[in-house]
Design an enzyme around this catalytic site. Sequence first.
Site, mmCIF file in Angstrom:
data_model
loop_
_atom_site.group_PDB
_atom_site.id
_atom_site.type_symbol
_atom_site.label_atom_id
_atom_site.label_comp_id
_atom_site.label_asym_id
_atom_site.label_seq_id
_atom_site.Cartn_x
_atom_site.Cartn_y
_atom_site.Cartn_z
ATOM 1 N N CYS A 96 -21.601 -0.990 23.238
ATOM 2 C CA CYS A 96 -21.881 -0.179 24.421
ATOM 3 C C CYS A 96 -21.976 -1.061 25.674
ATOM 4 O O CYS A 96 -20.959 -1.530 26.163
ATOM 5 C CB CYS A 96 -23.129 0.674 24.202
ATOM 6 N N HIS A 187 -22.079 3.416 19.228
ATOM 7 C CA HIS A 187 -23.241 2.743 18.637
ATOM 8 C C HIS A 187 -23.172 2.760 17.109
ATOM 9 O O HIS A 187 -23.688 3.696 16.478
ATOM 10 C CB HIS A 187 -24.529 3.418 19.102
ATOM 11 N N GLU A 189 -24.897 1.205 15.117
ATOM 12 C CA GLU A 189 -26.231 0.979 14.546
ATOM 13 C C GLU A 189 -27.084 2.246 14.495
ATOM 14 O O GLU A 189 -28.166 2.249 13.900
ATOM 15 C CB GLU A 189 -26.965 -0.101 15.352
#
Length: 239
Positions: A96, A187, A189
């Site tokens: 990001c 993202h 994660e």
Amino acid sequence: MQNGLSTPRLLVVQTGTTALHGDYPRWFERALGRELPVVRAHQGERLGPALDRVRPHGIIVTGSPLSVMEEAPWMLQLGADLLRIGARGTQVLGVCFGHQLLGKVAGGAVVQNPRGREIGTVRVRLTDAGLKDPLFAWAGTPEIHVQATHMDAVDPPPAGAVLLASNENCAAQAFRLSETVAGVQFHPELWAEAMRDLILSRREKLAVEGWDVEALLGEVREVDAGAILHAFASQAAHS
């Protein structure tokens, strides 16, 4: 790791902070299943001492509520340092804000996306290069679902960047700058619960922008994007 390799040493470079789910570094630790050393670049910590201490095989650069368009001196210095570290053989993955920072310092531009905010569980399409890239070889299909939240975008990407993934909202959803440096706009994660909490934390802004927040929440789903981080760790171990 397989093939007798020890677990690769990874370093997280934090570029901002959030109160949700323990802050950005914790998100990556959850996804990778272990504690990771952190450099808090947004607080003025420099990479050098951590590189000497950790000697990382790979560096992950987090997202941030800040914007690369601010061009704060620490941001530009960090980006230049990351490109130099990558050129010396260490794997670097920008996520990001990290993706945008790498794109900016490599010669691309970061703009407020004219197509507007992207948030929630979204689809991205891998290019032919993306399907073959170490970060996405696990996918087995051109289309994958990922968690995303951003308003800025890399447009245009740096000259020579290899596009790995895109969608209708953002052409540069992932790119590779070199064998060691890559970025993803989304993202990998994040998990579904955190994505819903992010949406809820922006409920008022989203409503003003015309989003149907309840519908957006209902579209959030668990995805396999975390496999990207494990693929990155494997790539770092083999570097």
